[in-house]
Design a protein around this motif. Structure first.
Motif, short mmCIF file in Angstrom:
data_model
loop_
_atom_site.label_atom_id
_atom_site.label_comp_id
_atom_site.label_asym_id
_atom_site.label_seq_id
_atom_site.Cartn_x
_atom_site.Cartn_y
_atom_site.Cartn_z
N ALA A 44 0.86 -1.19 0.00
CA ALA A 44 0.00 0.00 0.00
C ALA A 44 0.89 1.24 0.00
O ALA A 44 1.89 1.28 0.71
N PRO A 45 0.54 2.27 -0.75
CA PRO A 45 -0.55 2.26 -1.73
C PRO A 45 -0.13 1.53 -3.00
O PRO A 45 1.02 1.09 -3.11
N HIS A 46 -1.07 1.42 -3.95
CA HIS A 46 -0.81 0.70 -5.19
C HIS A 46 -0.23 1.64 -6.24
O HIS A 46 -0.92 2.08 -7.14
N ILE A 47 1.05 1.97 -6.11
CA ILE A 47 1.71 2.79 -7.12
C ILE A 47 2.15 1.84 -8.24
O ILE A 47 2.90 0.90 -8.00
N PRO A 48 1.67 2.05 -9.48
CA PRO A 48 1.89 1.05 -10.53
C PRO A 48 3.33 0.64 -10.72
O PRO A 48 3.63 -0.55 -10.85
N VAL A 49 4.28 1.59 -10.72
CA VAL A 49 5.67 1.21 -11.00
C VAL A 49 6.33 0.52 -9.82
O VAL A 49 7.46 0.04 -9.93
N HIS A 50 5.64 0.46 -8.67
CA HIS A 50 6.18 -0.28 -7.53
C HIS A 50 5.60 -1.69 -7.42
O HIS A 50 6.12 -2.52 -6.68
N LEU A 51 4.51 -1.97 -8.12
CA LEU A 51 3.84 -3.26 -7.99
C LEU A 51 4.78 -4.38 -8.41
O LEU A 51 5.24 -4.43 -9.54
N GLY A 52 5.05 -5.28 -7.51
CA GLY A 52 5.89 -6.42 -7.85
C GLY A 52 7.37 -6.14 -7.84
O GLY A 52 8.18 -7.05 -7.68
N ALA A 53 7.75 -4.86 -8.02
CA ALA A 53 9.18 -4.54 -8.12
C ALA A 53 9.88 -4.74 -6.78
O ALA A 53 11.01 -5.24 -6.71
N MET A 54 9.23 -4.36 -5.67
CA MET A 54 9.86 -4.53 -4.37
C MET A 54 10.09 -6.00 -4.04
O MET A 54 11.05 -6.34 -3.34
N GLN A 55 9.21 -6.85 -4.51
CA GLN A 55 9.40 -8.28 -4.29
C GLN A 55 10.73 -8.74 -4.89
O GLN A 55 11.47 -9.51 -4.26
N GLN A 56 11.06 -8.26 -6.08
CA GLN A 56 12.34 -8.61 -6.70
C GLN A 56 13.51 -8.16 -5.83
O GLN A 56 14.51 -8.85 -5.69
N THR A 57 13.35 -6.97 -5.23
CA THR A 57 14.43 -6.43 -4.38
C THR A 57 14.62 -7.29 -3.15
O THR A 57 15.76 -7.61 -2.77
N VAL A 58 13.53 -7.66 -2.48
CA VAL A 58 13.64 -8.47 -1.26
C VAL A 58 14.22 -9.85 -1.59
O VAL A 58 15.12 -10.35 -0.89
N GLN A 59 13.76 -10.47 -2.64
CA GLN A 59 14.25 -11.79 -3.00
C GLN A 59 15.72 -11.76 -3.40
O GLN A 59 16.48 -12.71 -3.12
N TYR A 60 16.15 -10.66 -4.02
CA TYR A 60 17.57 -10.52 -4.35
C TYR A 60 18.41 -10.52 -3.07
O TYR A 60 19.46 -11.17 -3.00
N GLN A 61 17.97 -9.79 -2.05
CA GLN A 61 18.73 -9.72 -0.80
C GLN A 61 18.79 -11.08 -0.11
O GLN A 61 19.82 -11.46 0.46
#
Length: 1364
Positions: free
Chosen positions: A858-875
Motif C-alpha cells: 500500500a498504496p498501489h503505485i503502478p511502478v512499484h507493484l511487484g518490483a519490491m518483491q524482486q528487491t527483497v528476493q535478491y537480498q
C-alpha cells in the motif's frame, strides 16, 4: 381497507435503518402511508415518568393562549435527509416530540419539514391545520434545519444551469483539474462531469512580481498591491466590451448563473469585481466570485468552489422560497437557522451552496459531540453513523475537527467542513464470494430493489446476513414489503439466497487440493460476511485516528444511524475500544444536533507573511479587523456581547512545504515573542510534532490565511433525567441469535421501557425506535440517567484458527495484512521530511513472506507493484545467513529489483524467537528528490550510464546491529561526485531524514505483525500469507481461463501477439501462449530490441510491475496484489534487451517511458483497449536557485463501450500537477495556457481522449530538460479506430523563432522564451462507420447508486497516495 388502516395509529418498532426500509414506498393504501410509517415519540423532560398526553384534553383556544408569550413557543430542529426527514420538537412546557417522515411524498404533502411542523402543531394545539394553507407562525419560536438539497443536487448533477468565466488560456483547467484519474485500475476513466455548461475566456491577466525576474519591463504595466501584501503587475486589464458580447450570448441560452474564476484573484480581486458588476448589470441572478466565495490561493479548488456555489445556491434559494411559502408572512419574525458544513448554524438568508454540502451529516457530529464527550474525563469519541447505503466516521476530542478542502462527487470545495469520512457502504452492502474470498461491498442494493428480504428480488446484503442470524426480528417491522407493499420482512428470501451462496462456497472448498474441509452451514457463511464487513469498517477508523497520532483503542465509539447498533460491539472490540455509547435519539441524532448547535460567523483572508516579530503588529491588526467583522455580524443577529465568543486561527506551514495546519492558539497565551492573540508558533510546533513526530526548528513559518470563527451561543439544555423504576427490566421475548459459539438464547427489550437502574448483560437485543442494538456475549449494557445506552465491551473469546484455509479468515487476514501496510505508510508520511514523501506521498510500504513473496502493498503505485518483491528476493539470495537481527538493508540498483535510482528501498528482516532465519520481511520504497548525478533531481534526459543518474546501493547495510550507519551512508550518497560532470546528493539532510523515516515505518510493520503473531501463532500467520497469495493466483487464473475460452471460440487459437515501437524505432515484441486448462500463460518478449545507448532501458522489475498492473486491470475487480498474481505467469525476456539491460545501463527513462510502452503492448495483444498517450511527459527546469519537475497529462485510449478521457494521466503514472497559482508563486515562469488539445484523440466508434497544450513563459534563464515519448510514433487505435496524435515539444524563442526540441533534450532557455508542450492523444476504438459498438460493452457498474460516494480526510489521503 389495509391492515395499517385497521390498526390506526401504528407505532413502528423498527430494528433497522428506516431510511433503507422505506425509501420510495408507493402510496397505494387507502390510508396515507405517511400517516403510518411515522413514529412519534413524546418525551417529558420533567422528573415525572414519561407520559403521552391526550392531545385534545384542552381546547385549542386555551392551548394557543398559553403559548402567546415569545419564550413559550414551539421550537423545531429538523434534518431533511435524502430519504427521510427527522423532526425534533420541543413544545411549550418542555415536552419533546420526535417524528420521522418521508422527505418526498408528493401525494400527501409538498414539503416534509413543513409537514412535520404542521403535524406537531395540529396535534399539540388540538386544532385542524389544513395542508393547503400556510401555517400560523405565532406559535413558533425558532426553526433550525439541515438539508441534503445541496448534496443531492451535486451528486445527481441537478443544480442550476451555469457558465464559467475564467482567464484566457485556461478554459479546460477545471476539466483537467489535478490530472489524476480517480480509480487507478479502471481502464474506462470515469470522472464526474464539470458543473458548467459554457465557458467564457476573459481577456485579462495579472502576474505576481518576482525578485530576479529578467523579462523586459513594460511601462504600460500597472503595479498593484494585493490583499496579502504581494505585489502584482496587470499585464492585461479586462476587455469588458468583448466580455459583454459573450455574456449576452450566454444569457440568450437561458443561463442565469455564473462562476467567475480569474488567476490570482485570491489576492487581487479587482478584475473579478469588475466582471461581476457587468454580469449583474446584464441580469445574471447568481454571480459567484471566487475571491468572495473563498479567497484562498490555488485556482483549481477555488474554481471548483465558485462553480459549486453558482451551481447550488440558486437551488437552495428555490428550496428556501418554497419552504417560506408554507408559512404565514413567509416566516417573518421567526428565527430560521440552517446548519452549515462546518457544524455551525447560519441565518436562512446567508445559507449558500459552497457551505451547505455537509449540512445534514454535520448535525450528527454536533449531536454526538455534545452528548457523548465528557468534559471530566476528556476521552475522545469516534462517531460511527451506519445507515442503509453508507457509513460515516468522524472524531471529536473537545474541538471539532475541520478540513478546509474536501472532495464531494468529484468537486473539490475550499470551505471549512467537518472531517466526516464516508468510508464504507452500510446495511445494504452486497455480499459476494469471489475467487475463494468473502467480499462485502462496495456495491449497494440501494432502496430499490433493496436487500433480498424486502421481497423485491434484491441481492444478498449485510441486512440479509443479520436477519439470517436472528439479529433482526421481522415481527418488529411494519408490513410494507413486497411489490404490493403489504408483506412482512422475509426471512425466507434471505435464507434462500444465502443457501445458494453457501452452496457456491462449499463447492469451491471441495475443489481445493487436498480438500478436507467440512461443509459450511448457512449461519457460518452469514456470520463470516458479518465479520468481514466489520473488519472492512475497522480499517478506515484506524486510518482516521492513527493519521494524526492517536491511539484508536483510547476512544469511545458513539454509534448512531439505523444499522450501526448491530455492529457496534464487534467493531469496538476489534479496535480495542472498551465503551460504546448510543444516544436515546440516535435515530434522529442529526436533527437533535441542530438543536444543540451554535450560530457561527466566519471570516477568512489570505496572507503571505512570515510568522516573525516584524509581522506581529500587522497580524494583530488584521486579526482585530476580522474579529470586529464577526462580532458586528453576530450583534446584527441579536446576540449580546456575553453570548459571543471568537476564536482566531492561523493557517501555518513551514517554508518550502505544502503541509499547512489550521492552528488555534487556545491554550497558548500570547507573550513578548508572539502575537498578542496567542503563541501560534508553540501551537503549530506542538501539533506538527504530534501529527508528524518532528519539527523543523530552523525553517521559517509562513502564514497562508487568517481566520476568525465567531460563535453566538444558542444551544438548548439537552440534559433530561430518567427516573429509576425499581423493578427488573421487562423481557419482551427470548429469541435465538447466532454468535461464534452457535445459537444462544437472547433476551429482547424495548428501549422505551428501560430506565436508569436497568443493566442488560449480553447476549441481548434492545429495540430502539429506528434501530436494533445488539449486545454481544461478554458485553454489558446499562441505561444512563439520561436514558441513553452505554455498553461495556468485553474482550470476548479468541477464535482458534488453524493453518488450513478458512475462507472467512482469508478475507479477514486480507484486511489485516493491508492494514499493516497502510499503517506503515502513515508512519512514513508522518515522520518523513521531504515534499515527495510527506506531501506527494510518493512511496510504497509492503509486507513479504519468509521467501520474499509479496503479501500486501500500500498504496498501489503502478511502478512499484511487484518490483519490491524482486528487491527483497535478491537480498535473500545474495546475503543469506549474513542477514542478522538488527540489520536493515538499503537498495536501489536495477540488478537488485530497483526501478530507477531515486526510488530507495529499505528492507528489514524480522526474526522470531527460536527460528534462525527471518520469518517475514517488511520494506518501504520512497522517491528521493535528489541522490546526485549529472542533473538536479537525478532524472537526466541524456544519461548514458547508471553512474550519471546518482548514488547506487545494491545490498548496503543501512542499520547494522541496531546502529544507523550515518557516515557510511553519507559517503555513499556523495560518491557520484567522483565521476566527471556528476554531483553527490544535493539534499543530504532530506535523504538522511527520509531514510530514518523509512526505517521507522518498517519498525511499525514489525510491531503490527508481531501483534498478529501473538494473536494467531507464527505458523498461522505464515500460512495465511500463503493463502492470500494463492487467492490472487486463483483470480488471475480465472481471468486467463475466461479469456482463453473466448479467444478459442473466436479464432481457434490460444496464442496472441503484438508489437509496438519506441520513438527511436526499438521494437517491444510480445507473444503470449495461454493454457486454458490451467489458467496459465507465458509472456515471451523475444524479438524485443537491444539495450539502447540512452536511458530508456527498463530493468526486469519494471516489466513485471507493468504486467501485474495489466493483469489487475483485466481481472476487473479488487484482488490482493501480491506474488500470487504472477504465479500462473511465465515471463521470458531476452538478456541484453531494452527490457533486461546490462548491469550499468542508464534506466531513468525506462521507469517513466518504457514502462508505458510495455503496457501498450500487453493491452494490444489482449485487445483490451486502444493505446493511451504512452508517455509521462517529464519536464524539468531549474538553475542554481530553484528546481522544478512535473509530469503532464494526455489522452486516454478508448475501449469497447467508452470514449477515452482527455487531459488525464494513464496507466503507470497518476501524478498530480502543481496548481497554476502555486507554480507562478514559487517558480520563475508564467503559465500562459493549460487546456485540451482539440482533435488530438483518435477518431472511432469510441473516440480517444485529447492531449493537452501547456505553455510556460520563462522569467529567468534556466536549464529546461524534457524526457518524452510518442513524438515519432502515434498511440495505436484498435478494431478500426484511428491512432491518437503524436506529441510535440516546441520552444518559441523571444526573438520570434520556433524550434522543435524533439523528444528528449536539455537546453538553456532565456527570459522571454516560451516552451509549448503538446501531449499525445489516446487511440480510438472501432471504426467510425460502425453503427454498433465492437466487442463486449464495459462491465463497469455505472449507476451512481450502486456504490457509496467516499469523502473525508481518509479518502483524500488514499486519493493522494494513488496520484503519484
Amino acid at each position: 381497507m389495509c391492515a395499517q388502516c385497521i390498526m390506526g395509529d401504528v407505532v413502528l418498532r423498527t430494528p433497522f435503518d428506516l431510511d433503507a426500509l422505506c425509501s420510495g414506498f408507493k402510496k397505494e393504501c387507502c390510508h396515507p402511508l405517511s400517516n403510518y410509517i411515522v413514529r412519534t415519540t413524546t418525551v417529558n423532560t420533567s422528573s415525572e415518568p414519561c407520559q403521552i398526553s391526550s392531545h385534545r384534553s384542552r381546547s385549542a383556544t386555551e392551548k394557543a393562549a398559553s403559548m402567546a408569550s415569545p419564550g413559550d413557543r414551539f421550537e423545531f430542529a429538523i434534518d431533511r435527509g435524502g430519504t427521510f426527514t427527522d423532526v425534533f420538537a420541543r413544545c411549550p412546557g418542555g415536552k419533546v416530540r420526535v417524528l420521522k417522515l418521508l422527505s418526498e411524498d408528493p401525494a400527501n404533502y409538498r414539503d416534509a419539514p413543513t409537514e412535520g411542523i404542521r403535524r406537531v402543531l395540529e396535534e399539540e394545539c388540538g386544532q385542524s391545520m389544513p395542508r393547503n394553507q400556510p401555517l400560523d407562525t405565532s406559535l413558533i419560536g425558532w426553526i433550525r434545519m439541515g438539508t441534503t438539497v445541496a448534496t443531492n443536487a451535486l451528486l445527481e448533477r441537478k443544480g442550476e444551469k451555469m457558465a464559467l468565466l475564467i482567464t484566457r488560456g485556461f478554459r479546460d483547467l477545471l476539466h483537467i483539474g489535478n490530472q489524476a484519474r480517480p480509480r487507478l485500475f479502471d481502464l474506462e476513466i470515469v470522472t464526474p462531469e464539470v458543473l458548467y455548461e459554457e465557458v467564457i475566456e476573459v481577456e485579462e491577466r495579472v502576474v505576481l512580481q518576482r525578485d530576479g525576474c529578467q523579462l523586459p519591463r513594460r511601462e504600460a504595466f500597472q503595479t498593484v498591491t494585493g490583499s496579502t501584501g504581494e505585489r502584482l503587475e496587470v499585464w492585461t486589464p479586462p476587455d469588458l466590451v468583448r466580455l459583454e458580447a459573450d455574456l449576452r450570448r450566454v444569457l440568450s441560452q437561458g443561463i442565469r448563473s455564473l462562476a467567475v474564476v480569474l488567476m490570482h484573484s485570491y489576492t487581487w480581486s479587482s478584475h473579478e469585481v469588475q466582471v461581476g458588476a457587468l454580469a449583474r448589470r446584464l441580469g445574471f441572478q447568481q454571480v459567484s466570485l471566487s475571491c468572495e466565495v473563498m479567497p484562498m490561493v490555488r485556482i483549481v479548488p477555488r474554481g471548483y468552489t465558485a462553480c459549486a456555489d453558482a451551481y447550488l445556491t440558486p437551488k437552495i434559494r428555490e428550496y428556501l422560497s418554497g419552504f417560506r411559502a408554507g408559512f404565514c408572512q413567509g416566516l417573518q419574525g421567526v428565527r430560521v437557522l440552517f446548519m452549515q458544513s462546518d457544524g455551525g448554524l447560519t441565518p436562512m438568508e446567508k445559507f449558500n451552496g459552497s457551505r451547505a454540502i455537509l449540512s445534514g451529516p454535520a448535525g450528527g457530529v454536533v449531536g454526538y459531540a455534545m452528548t457523548s464527550y465528557s468534559q471530566e474525563n476528556r476521552q475522545p469519541v469516534i462517531g460511527f453513523d451506519m445507515g442503509g447505503t453508507s457509513t460515516d466516521v468522524s472524531r471529536y476530542a473537545g474541538q471539532y475537527e475541520h478540513v478546509f478542502e474536501a472532495t464531494t462527487a468529484g468537486i473539490t470545495v475550499q470551505a471549512p467542513q467537518l472531517d466526516i469520512n464516508t468510508v464504507a457502504a452500510g446495511g445494504g452492502s452486497r455480499l459476494f464470494f469471489r475467487s475463494g474470498m468473502f467480499v462485502v461491498g462496495p456495491e449497494s442494493a440501494g432502496a430499490h430493489p433493496g436487500p433480498a428480504c424486502y421481497r423485491k428480488g434484491g441481492p444478498l446484503t449485510v441486512t440479509d446476513a443479520n436477519l439470517a442470524l436472528g439479529r433482526l426480528l421481522p415481527s418488529f417491522f411494519p408490513r410494507i414489503f413486497g411489490t404490493s407493499e403489504d408483506q412482512p420482512l422475509s426471512s425466507e428470501d434471505a435464507l434462500r439466497e444465502l443457501r445458494l451462496l453457501t452452496a457456491t462456497v462449499n463447492h469451491f472448498l471441495s475443489t481445493q487440493p487436498g480438500a478436507s474441509h467440512s461443509e459450511m452451514s448457512v449461519e457460518e457463511v452469514a456470520m463470516g460476511f458479518i465479520r468481514v464487513a466489520n473488519e472492512a469498517m475497522c480499517r478506515p477508523i484506524r486510518a482516521l485516528t492513527q493519521a494524526k497520532g492517536h491511539d484508536t483503542s483510547h476512544h469511545v465509539l458513539s454509534c448512531f444511524g439505523g444499522a450501526g447498533g448491530q455492529h457496534a460491539c464487534a467493531i469496538a472490540r476489534a479496535l480495542g475500544m472498551r465503551t460504546v455509547f448510543i444516544h436515546k435519539y440516535a435515530g434522529i441524532l442529526s436533527a437533535f444536533g441542530m438543536a444543540l448547535a451554535d450560530v457561527v460567523q466566519e471570516v477568512q483572508e489570505p496572507c503571505c507573511l512570515l510568522y516573525q516579530e516584524s509581522s506581529f503588529t500587522e497580524l494583530d491588526r488584521r486579526v482585530e479587523e476580522l474579529r470586529g467583522r464577526c462580532e458586528e455580524a453576530l450583534h446584527g443577529q441579536g446576540f449580546t456581547s456575553s453570548e459571543i465568543s471568537t476564536e482566531v486561527f492561523l493557517h501555518l506551514r513551514y517554508e518550502r512545504t505544502d503541509c499547512a495546519l489550521m492552528c488555534s492558539a487556545s491554550g497558548y497565551p500570547g507573550n513578548k515573542e508572539s502575537c498578542s492573540t496567542g503563541d501560534f508558533r508553540a501551537a503549530f510546533t506542538d501539533r506538527y510534532r504530534k501529527e508528524f513526530g518532528f519539527t523543523i526548528p530552523e525553517r521559517p513559518i509562513v502564514v497562508d490565511d487568517i481566520r476568525v470563527r465567531g460563535t453566538g451561543r444558542t444551544s438548548i439544555d439537552h440534559q433530561s433525567r430518567v427516573e429509576p423504576r425499581g423493578t427488573e427490566p421487562r423481557v419482551e421475548r427470548v429469541t435465538q441469535c447466532y454468535f461464534d459459539d452457535g445459537y444462544l438464547d437472547t433476551k429482547v427489550y424495548l428501549l422505551e421501557e428501560l430506565s436508569c437502574d436497568h443493566s442488560i448483560p449480553g447476549p441481548a437485543i434492545i429495540i430502539d425506535k429506528n434501530s436494533t442494538i445488539l449486545i454481544e456475549p461478554d458485553c454489558h449494557a446499562e441505561i444512563t440517567q439520561s436514558g441513553d445506552v452505554r455498553i461495556a465491551v468485553g474482550t470476548g473469546k479468541l477464535r482458534a484458527v488453524g493453518t488450513e484455509l478458512d475462507t472467512i479468515q482469508l478475507s479477514i487476514f486480507s484486511h489485516r495484512f493491508m492494514s499493516i501496510a497502510e499503517q506503515m505508510g502513515r508512519i512514513l508520511q508522518r515522520t518523513a521530511i521531504s515534499t515527495n514523501i510527506k506531501e506527494r506521498l510518493d512511496f510504497s510500504c509492503a509486507l513479504f513472506g519468509p521467501e520474499g513473496g509479496l503479501v500486501s502493498n500500500a498504496p498501489h503505485i503502478p511502478v512499484h507493484l511487484g518490483a519490491m518483491q524482486q528487491t527483497v528476493q535478491y537480498q535473500i539470495q545474495e546475503l543469506g545467513t549474513e542477514l542478522q537481527e538488527g540489520d536493515v538493508i538499503l537498495s536501489n540498483h536495477p540488478c537488485a529489483g530497483g526501478s530507477h535510482l531515486p526510488d530507495l528501498t529499505v528492507i528489514t528482516p524480522v526474526f522470531h524467537p527460536g527460528v534462525p532465519r527471518p520469518v517475514f520481511f517488511v520494506a518501504s520504497r520512497g522517491h528521493h528528490a535528489d541522490i546526485g548525478g549529472i542533473t538536479p533531481g537525478s532524472m537526466p534526459p541524456h544519461s548514458k550510464s547508471l553512474q550519471e543518474e546518482g548514488a547506487v546501493f545494491i545490498s548496503f547495510k543501512l542499520v547494522k546491529n541496531g546502529v544507523f550507519q550515518e557516515q557510511a551512508l553519507t559517503d555513499a550518497l556523495m560518491a557520484p561526485s567522483k565521476f566527471p560532470g556528476s554531483s553527490g546528493t544535493r539534499n543530504l539532510h532530506d535523504n538522511l531524514s527520509d531514510l530514518r523515516a523509512q526505517v521507522a515505518a518498517n519498525q511499525k510493520g514489525i510491531q503490527l505483525v508481531g501483534e498478529l503473531i501473538d494473536s494467531y501463532r507464527l505458523e498461522v500467520v505464515q500460512a495465511y500469507m500463503g493463502h492470500i497469495q494463492s487467492n490472487a493466483e486463483l483470480a488471475v487464473r480465472d481471468m486467463l481461463k475466461e479469456f482463453a475460452h473466448r479467444r478459442r471460440q473466436q479464432t481457434g487459437s490460444l496464442e496472441v501477439e503484438s508489437v509496438d515501437h519506441m520513438d527511436d524505432g526499438t521494437p517491444i515484441r510480445l507473444k503470449v501462449l495461454i493454457n486454458e486448462e490451467e489458467g496459465s500463460a507465458v509472456f515471451d518478449f523475444s524479438g524485443t530490441g537491444p539495450e539502447v545507448f540512452g536511458n530508456c532501458n527498463a530493468p526486469r522489475a519494471i516489466t513485471l510491475s507493468a504486467l501485474i498492473y495489466c493483469l489487475r486491470c483485466m481481472v476487473g475487480q479488487d484482488i490482493p496484489l501480491n506474488q500470487g498474481c504472477l504465479t500462473p505467469i511465465g515471463v521470458l525476456i531476452p538478456e541484453g534487451s531494452i527490457l533486461q539491460p546490462s548491469r550499468n545501463a542508464a534506466v531513468v527513462g525506462g521507469n517513466v517511458l518504457t514502462s508505458q510502452r510495455v503496457v501498450d503492448v500487453i493491452f494490444k495483444a489482449f485487445e483490451v483497449c486502444a493505446a493511451s498517450q504512452g508517455c509521462m511527459n517529464n519536464v524539468t527546469f531549474g538553475n542554481e536557485r530553484v528546481g522544478y519537475y512535473e509530469t503532464v497529462a494526455g489522452g486516454a485510449g478508448a475501449g469497447p463501450g467508452w470514449h477515452g478521457r482527455g487531459g488525464v494521466h494513464s496507466h503507470m503514472t497518476n501524478t498530480r500537477i502543481t496548481d497554476p497559482e502555486i507554480l507562478e508563486k514559487r517558480y520563475p515562469v508564467v503559465l500562459q495556457r493549460f487546456s485540451l488539445r482539440p482533435a488530438s484523440g483518435g477518431r472511432g466508434c469510441f473516440r480517444g481522449g485529447d492531449g493537452v497544450i501547456r505553455e510556460l513563459l520563462f522569467r529567468e534563464e534556466v536549464i529546461l530538460s524534457v524526457l518524452t515519448e510518442r513524438r515519432a510514433t502515434q498511440p495505436y487505435g484498435l478494431k478500426g479506430g484511428e491512432p491518437g496524435s503524436s506529441g510535440l515539444n516546441l520552444l518559441v524563442c523571444a526573438d520570434g523563432r520556433t524550434l522543435n526540441l524533439g523528444a528528449k533534450t536539455s537546453i538553456s532557455v532565456k527570459p522571454g522564451d516560451m516552451f509549448q508542450l503538446q501531449t499525445p492523444g489516446g487511440g480510438g476504438y472501432g471504426s467510425c462507420e460502425q453503427l454498433t459498438p465492437p466487442g463486449p460493452l464495459s462491465k463497469k457498474k455505472k449507476k451512481a447508486e450502486s456504490t457509496f460516494a467516499e469523502r473525508g480526510s481518509v479518502f483524500e489521503y488514499s486519493r493522494t497516495q494513488e496520484a503519484v
